[in-house]
Design an enzyme around this catalytic site. Structure first.
Site, PDB file in Angstrom:
ATOM      1  N   ASP A 190       0.837  -1.196   0.000  1.00  0.00           N
ATOM      2  CA  ASP A 190       0.000   0.000   0.000  1.00  0.00           C
ATOM      3  C   ASP A 190       0.872   1.246   0.000  1.00  0.00           C
ATOM      4  O   ASP A 190       0.563   2.241   0.666  1.00  0.00           O
ATOM      5  CB  ASP A 190      -0.911  -0.010   1.237  1.00  0.00           C
ATOM      6  N   CYS A 231     -26.284 -10.399  -3.379  1.00  0.00           N
ATOM      7  CA  CYS A 231     -26.136  -9.693  -2.097  1.00  0.00           C
ATOM      8  C   CYS A 231     -25.675  -8.259  -2.325  1.00  0.00           C
ATOM      9  O   CYS A 231     -24.766  -8.008  -3.110  1.00  0.00           O
ATOM     10  CB  CYS A 231     -25.138 -10.430  -1.203  1.00  0.00           C
ATOM     11  N   CYS A 247     -23.417  -4.700   1.731  1.00  0.00           N
ATOM     12  CA  CYS A 247     -22.391  -3.671   1.937  1.00  0.00           C
ATOM     13  C   CYS A 247     -22.830  -2.336   1.364  1.00  0.00           C
ATOM     14  O   CYS A 247     -22.539  -1.279   1.931  1.00  0.00           O
ATOM     15  CB  CYS A 247     -21.066  -4.117   1.328  1.00  0.00           C
ATOM     16  N   CYS A 270     -19.105  -1.884   6.022  1.00  0.00           N
ATOM     17  CA  CYS A 270     -19.326  -2.729   4.843  1.00  0.00           C
ATOM     18  C   CYS A 270     -18.702  -4.105   5.015  1.00  0.00           C
ATOM     19  O   CYS A 270     -19.141  -5.078   4.382  1.00  0.00           O
ATOM     20  CB  CYS A 270     -18.798  -2.046   3.587  1.00  0.00           C
ATOM     21  N   CYS A 311     -20.845  -8.059   5.837  1.00  0.00           N
ATOM     22  CA  CYS A 311     -20.592  -9.025   4.761  1.00  0.00           C
ATOM     23  C   CYS A 311     -20.703 -10.465   5.258  1.00  0.00           C
ATOM     24  O   CYS A 311     -19.995 -10.863   6.192  1.00  0.00           O
ATOM     25  CB  CYS A 311     -19.208  -8.800   4.165  1.00  0.00           C
TER      26      CYS A 311
END
Length: 378
Positions: free
Chosen positions: A156, A213, A216, A266, A270
């Site tokens: 990252d 689904c 989220c 979110c 899940c």
């Protein structure tokens, strides 16, 4: 971080890496705390139109480095010339002491307005430091086995399409919330990469398993997931409390609730996160200061204590001013919900010494007693 030569060796100059080396590499990865590794190709051309559209629509907010990097995020061989493969790695981060039913416990905390909520990933040691060091050890071990090779380690920390590479290498698929999802581990994990000039065998890509689904999307307090797999960062609580360095837009202050660093909603909702794995490393154990703190406890910190408490933590990078800004918003929401005079007193006492940015949020917070309350998650 290891700095490899700018130009890596061409794969054509190397023989393919034997299969047994890959077996050894996976074993070494497990010993270093990684849950899974894979290998992706560097041709991400099919991801470029989506990335370009996201940038052109300004959905990256004030993260201007996204613009500067542009399509280099989707071109590993342009970012690090000579790269022909990307080793991807997953590292689970749920603290080892996480209780069963942790998702419900986390949601319940959002309904206790005077308590502060810190995103689960940030409660322990800074993952950048943990993963980068261990990815480098993994690369060093491979070099001992096959000889020196060109590589760069990323966690990252550069223009890398992490989720795209993870999904192409079998670590998971891109969920509708845009995060990587795994059938074996949900989404509570970090991703890291090693760009290499080695002709490693590719690992099979993952198929998506979100189906119909949309939990989220529906749960997001600020409706930041504007469509499937499309996030408007400007509305995202994680962006607003971490990346954004200016005033938090007023329309998002009440929905932030007691979230002072990041947002897990979110992920909490899940269904796949019932399979989320506990970390194998103690680095991600929750620090006492961030496990179950009250807003007033954190508001009482001065800058020295903030720096001391956040040493080695990802939280430190937002700095004391943004930390206070976030707390002021949460205190205002708690003041509106509870009417506890201790909250307004703490805000008032800190107002004069506050920076202009923090004072603006303190003034907003003090005005919240006469504002109708919001239900958490509304």
């Amino acid at each position: 971080m290891h700095r490899a030569p700018v130009v890596l060796e061409r794969a054509a100059d190397r023989e393919a890496v034997p299969d047994d080396v890959w077996v050894e590499l996976r074993r070494a990865a497990r010993e270093l705390g990684f849950s899974q590794i894979g290998v992706a190709d560097v041709d991400l051309a099919s991801a470029e139109p989506g990335l370009l559209a996201w940038l052109q629509q300004g959905l990256h907010g004030s993260m201007l480095y996204m613009e500067r990097h542009g399509l280099r995020r989707a071109r590993p061989a342009e970012l690090v010339p000579g790269t022909v493969r990307v080793i991807t790695a997953r590292m689970d981060y749920l603290p080892r002491a996480t209780s069963d039913g942790w998702q419900a416990i986390a949601f319940e905390r959002l309904h206790r307005p005077t308590e502060a909520t810190v995103s689960l990933y940030a409660r322990g040691r800074d993952y950048h430091k943990v993963m980068r060091a261990r990815l480098q050890k993994l690369a060093d071990g491979l070099a001992e086995r096959i000889g020196p090779f060109g590589h760069r380690v990323f966690t990252d920390s550069a223009p890398v399409l992490e989720v795209e590479l993870a999904s192409r290498s079998g670590l998971g698929w891109r969920g509708k919330h845009t995060l990587a999802l795994s059938r074996e581990a949900g989404s509570m994990f970090f991703l890291g990469e090693i760009y290499v000039d080695l002709a490693l065998p590719l690992t099979p890509a993952s198929e998506a398993h979100c189906g119909s689904c949309r939990a989220c999307i529906d749960v997001c307090p600020t409706q930041a997931i504007v469509s499937e797999r499309r996030l408007d960062a400007r509305r995202c609580i994680s962006y607003l409390t971490i990346e954004h360095d200016g005033p938090i837009p007023e329309e998002f202050r009440a929905p932030i609730g007691n979230r002072i660093y990041g947002c897990d909603d979110c992920q909490l909702v899940c269904p796949w996160n019932k399979y989320a794995q506990r970390a194998s490393l103690p680095d991600f154990d929750a620090r006492d200061a961030f496990d179950a703190p009250s807003l007033l406890q954190l508001w009482a910190w001065n800058e020295d204590e903030f720096l001391r408490r956040t040493e080695g933590s990802a939280i430190r990078r937002i700095g004391f001013e943004r930390w206070r800004r976030n707390l002021a918003v949460a205190l205002g929401n708690a003041w509106r919900e509870t009417g506890d005079a201790a909250l307004s007193r703490a805000l008032s006492e800190a107002r004069e010494a506050a920076s202009a940015l923090v004072r603006e949020h303190v003034d907003w917070a003090l005005a919240q007693r006469d504002t109708p309350a919001l239900e958490p998650g509304s």
